[in-house]
Design a protein around this motif. Structure first.
Motif, mmCIF file in Angstrom:
data_model
loop_
_atom_site.group_PDB
_atom_site.id
_atom_site.type_symbol
_atom_site.label_atom_id
_atom_site.label_comp_id
_atom_site.label_asym_id
_atom_site.label_seq_id
_atom_site.Cartn_x
_atom_site.Cartn_y
_atom_site.Cartn_z
ATOM 1 N N PRO A 18 -46.646 -19.150 6.458
ATOM 2 C CA PRO A 18 -45.701 -18.170 5.910
ATOM 3 C C PRO A 18 -46.148 -17.677 4.545
ATOM 4 C CG PRO A 18 -44.748 -20.381 5.936
ATOM 5 C CD PRO A 18 -46.069 -20.460 6.623
ATOM 6 N N ALA A 19 -45.836 -16.436 4.266
ATOM 7 C CA ALA A 19 -46.195 -15.841 2.979
ATOM 8 C C ALA A 19 -45.388 -16.510 1.873
ATOM 9 C CB ALA A 19 -45.908 -14.348 3.005
ATOM 10 N N PRO A 20 -45.972 -16.643 0.696
ATOM 11 C CA PRO A 20 -45.214 -17.235 -0.405
ATOM 12 C C PRO A 20 -44.033 -16.343 -0.766
ATOM 13 C CG PRO A 20 -47.277 -16.310 -1.201
ATOM 14 C CD PRO A 20 -47.301 -16.218 0.288
ATOM 15 N N PRO A 21 -42.940 -16.956 -1.242
ATOM 16 C CA PRO A 21 -41.778 -16.133 -1.586
ATOM 17 C C PRO A 21 -42.116 -15.136 -2.685
ATOM 18 C CG PRO A 21 -41.493 -18.399 -2.330
ATOM 19 C CD PRO A 21 -42.758 -18.340 -1.544
ATOM 20 N N THR A 22 -41.546 -13.962 -2.574
ATOM 21 C CA THR A 22 -41.779 -12.928 -3.573
ATOM 22 C C THR A 22 -40.459 -12.562 -4.232
ATOM 23 O OG1 THR A 22 -41.484 -11.200 -1.940
ATOM 24 C CG2 THR A 22 -43.728 -11.953 -2.322
ATOM 25 N N VAL A 23 -40.544 -11.958 -5.361
ATOM 26 C CA VAL A 23 -39.355 -11.507 -6.074
ATOM 27 C C VAL A 23 -39.027 -10.105 -5.582
ATOM 28 C CG1 VAL A 23 -38.436 -10.916 -8.344
ATOM 29 C CG2 VAL A 23 -39.874 -12.941 -8.074
ATOM 30 N N ALA A 24 -37.832 -9.939 -5.060
ATOM 31 C CA ALA A 24 -37.398 -8.636 -4.555
ATOM 32 C C ALA A 24 -36.650 -7.909 -5.655
ATOM 33 C CB ALA A 24 -36.499 -8.817 -3.338
ATOM 34 N N ALA A 25 -36.904 -6.615 -5.773
ATOM 35 C CA ALA A 25 -36.222 -5.804 -6.780
ATOM 36 C C ALA A 25 -34.934 -5.216 -6.230
ATOM 37 C CB ALA A 25 -37.130 -4.696 -7.276
ATOM 38 N N GLU A 26 -34.844 -5.097 -4.895
ATOM 39 C CA GLU A 26 -33.645 -4.550 -4.272
ATOM 40 C C GLU A 26 -33.343 -5.343 -3.009
ATOM 41 O OE1 GLU A 26 -33.699 -0.381 -3.530
ATOM 42 O OE2 GLU A 26 -34.382 0.109 -5.533
ATOM 43 N N ALA A 27 -32.059 -5.492 -2.716
ATOM 44 C CA ALA A 27 -31.630 -6.151 -1.486
ATOM 45 C C ALA A 27 -30.235 -5.658 -1.146
ATOM 46 C CB ALA A 27 -31.635 -7.668 -1.652
ATOM 47 N N GLU A 28 -29.994 -5.419 0.131
ATOM 48 C CA GLU A 28 -28.689 -4.968 0.613
ATOM 49 C C GLU A 28 -28.179 -3.747 -0.147
ATOM 50 O OE1 GLU A 28 -25.878 -8.163 0.894
ATOM 51 O OE2 GLU A 28 -27.330 -9.484 1.843
ATOM 52 N N GLY A 29 -29.111 -2.880 -0.577
ATOM 53 C CA GLY A 29 -28.731 -1.665 -1.279
ATOM 54 C C GLY A 29 -28.382 -1.872 -2.745
ATOM 55 N N LEU A 30 -28.558 -3.085 -3.253
ATOM 56 C CA LEU A 30 -28.247 -3.379 -4.656
ATOM 57 C C LEU A 30 -29.525 -3.517 -5.460
ATOM 58 C CD1 LEU A 30 -25.554 -6.133 -4.066
ATOM 59 C CD2 LEU A 30 -25.150 -3.754 -4.673
#
Length: 80
Positions: A18-30
């Motif tokens: 599995p790919a290492p976790p990344t920091v998401a800038a947006e999720a669920e439209g937020l």
């Protein structure tokens, strides 16, 4: 035995870790609040000793807990 070795080699070569976790800038439209000074990468999100993540904010001098979550992204979405 050769067929088993070939089957194993094929199975192993197709496995992708599995790919290492990344920091998401947006999720669920937020738009999530990123933080470079926090080890989770998100403002208001802290990792607990159990491996879960707590989302909290400050109200004056008080810390208000939003809740605990399985992933840092879930906690960041709750903070957003």
């Amino acid at each position: 035995a050769v067929e088993a070795a070939v089957a194993y080699a094929r199975a192993v070569s197709k496995y992708q870790p599995p790919a290492p976790p990344t920091v998401a800038a947006e999720a669920e439209g937020l738009r999530l609040h990123l933080s470079s000074s926090n080890s989770t990468g998100y403002k208001g999100v802290h990792e607990l000793a159990s491996g879960r993540f707590r989302a909290q904010y400050r109200a004056g001098e008080r810390r208000v807990s939003i809740g605990t979550f399985d992933t840092a992204v879930e906690a960041a979405v709750a903070y957003a």
